[in-house]
Design a protein around this motif. Sequence first.
Motif, short mmCIF file in Angstrom:
data_model
loop_
_atom_site.label_atom_id
_atom_site.label_comp_id
_atom_site.label_asym_id
_atom_site.label_seq_id
_atom_site.Cartn_x
_atom_site.Cartn_y
_atom_site.Cartn_z
N THR A 51 0.85 -1.19 0.00
CA THR A 51 0.00 0.00 0.00
C THR A 51 0.88 1.23 0.00
N LEU A 52 0.42 2.28 -0.65
CA LEU A 52 1.13 3.55 -0.65
C LEU A 52 0.15 4.61 -0.16
N VAL A 53 0.51 5.29 0.93
CA VAL A 53 -0.40 6.28 1.51
C VAL A 53 0.25 7.65 1.52
N GLU A 54 -0.59 8.67 1.53
CA GLU A 54 -0.12 10.05 1.61
C GLU A 54 -0.91 10.80 2.66
N ILE A 55 -0.32 11.87 3.15
CA ILE A 55 -0.97 12.71 4.16
C ILE A 55 -1.64 13.88 3.45
N GLY A 56 -2.89 14.13 3.78
CA GLY A 56 -3.60 15.24 3.16
C GLY A 56 -2.94 16.58 3.46
N GLN A 57 -2.77 17.40 2.44
CA GLN A 57 -2.16 18.73 2.59
C GLN A 57 -3.09 19.78 1.97
N TYR A 58 -3.06 20.98 2.53
CA TYR A 58 -4.02 22.00 2.12
C TYR A 58 -3.37 23.35 1.82
N GLY A 59 -2.05 23.43 1.91
CA GLY A 59 -1.38 24.69 1.64
C GLY A 59 -0.67 24.66 0.30
N SER A 60 0.35 25.50 0.16
CA SER A 60 1.05 25.64 -1.12
C SER A 60 2.27 24.73 -1.24
N THR A 61 2.74 24.19 -0.12
CA THR A 61 3.94 23.37 -0.20
C THR A 61 3.64 22.01 -0.81
N ARG A 62 4.61 21.47 -1.54
CA ARG A 62 4.40 20.21 -2.24
C ARG A 62 4.49 19.02 -1.29
N SER A 63 5.29 19.15 -0.24
CA SER A 63 5.53 17.99 0.63
C SER A 63 5.70 18.42 2.07
N ILE A 64 5.62 17.43 2.96
CA ILE A 64 5.83 17.65 4.39
C ILE A 64 7.20 17.12 4.76
N ASN A 65 7.86 17.78 5.68
CA ASN A 65 9.14 17.30 6.18
C ASN A 65 9.05 15.83 6.57
N ALA A 66 10.08 15.06 6.24
CA ALA A 66 10.04 13.60 6.43
C ALA A 66 9.80 13.21 7.88
N SER A 67 10.46 13.87 8.81
CA SER A 67 10.29 13.50 10.22
C SER A 67 8.90 13.88 10.72
N ALA A 68 8.36 15.00 10.24
CA ALA A 68 7.01 15.39 10.62
C ALA A 68 6.00 14.40 10.05
N ALA A 69 6.20 14.00 8.80
CA ALA A 69 5.31 13.02 8.19
C ALA A 69 5.34 11.70 8.95
N ALA A 70 6.52 11.28 9.35
CA ALA A 70 6.64 10.02 10.08
C ALA A 70 5.89 10.07 11.40
N ALA A 71 5.99 11.19 12.11
CA ALA A 71 5.28 11.33 13.37
C ALA A 71 3.76 11.29 13.16
N ILE A 72 3.29 11.94 12.10
CA ILE A 72 1.85 11.93 11.81
C ILE A 72 1.37 10.51 11.53
N VAL A 73 2.11 9.79 10.71
CA VAL A 73 1.69 8.44 10.34
C VAL A 73 1.73 7.50 11.55
N MET A 74 2.77 7.60 12.36
CA MET A 74 2.84 6.74 13.55
C MET A 74 1.70 7.05 14.51
N HIS A 75 1.37 8.32 14.66
CA HIS A 75 0.26 8.67 15.56
C HIS A 75 -1.07 8.19 14.98
N THR A 76 -1.19 8.21 13.66
CA THR A 76 -2.40 7.67 13.03
C THR A 76 -2.54 6.19 13.35
N TRP A 77 -1.42 5.46 13.29
CA TRP A 77 -1.46 4.03 13.66
C TRP A 77 -1.93 3.88 15.10
N ILE A 78 -1.41 4.72 15.99
CA ILE A 78 -1.81 4.68 17.41
C ILE A 78 -3.30 4.92 17.54
N GLU A 79 -3.83 5.91 16.84
CA GLU A 79 -5.27 6.20 16.92
C GLU A 79 -6.10 5.03 16.43
#
Length: 213
Positions: free
Chosen positions: A181-209
């Motif tokens: 599976t390939l997943v992405e984090i929803g973004q709503y601003g002008s930047t193309r991507s999220i910092n890798a460490s920030a993205a990792a924290a978001i995904v891990m917390h999503t797993w926790i939830e």
Amino acid sequence: MADPFPPSTPRSPELSTNGVGPWPGEWPTDPRYDPELLERGDSRNVVDEYRYWTVEAIVADLDLRRHPFSVAIENWQHDMNIGSIVRSANAFLAETVHIVGLRRWNRRGAMVTDRYQHVIHHPTVEDLVTWARERDVPLVGIDNRPGSVRIETTQLPERCILLFGSEGPGLTDEAIAACSTLVEIGQYGSTRSINASAAAAIVMHTWIEQHAL
């Protein structure tokens, strides 16, 4: 764990953030305690439950309750984010951290949390894939590529390896091909991507939830 500061002992609000001094009174006999820390104090960045414990004792206790997800990071450019990802893996109690590619990685951002994690090195993506297949663990890639599904509406496998690419280029084509599976984090601003460490924290917390709350 026995409380080193009984109710009659005033507690400083700085104890949890700046550590604790030498153990007051008679030392505990529990083998989990480190005599050197009891004598000199414990300034490590650990929760109060683990104050004065040896590293080995902390790891053994964490092993009793680790979550069944792991984290893998591709390391082809000495990515500065790897240390921060390892720190988040420790915070969310990941089972294992896998470093794929270069063996050496910048540990500064880990803030010594790598001492409490099981870290495995894989020289190639193929080696990681073999490790995962032998244990029947799916690889879930995180990247905003065409075909990625939104993590906000996706159920992550309970037992899985969350695979992250290097800052900038993201996951390699070989890594993407290996993911179920390939997943992405929803973004709503002008930047193309999220910092890798920030993205990792978001995904891990999503797993926790999804699996640990």
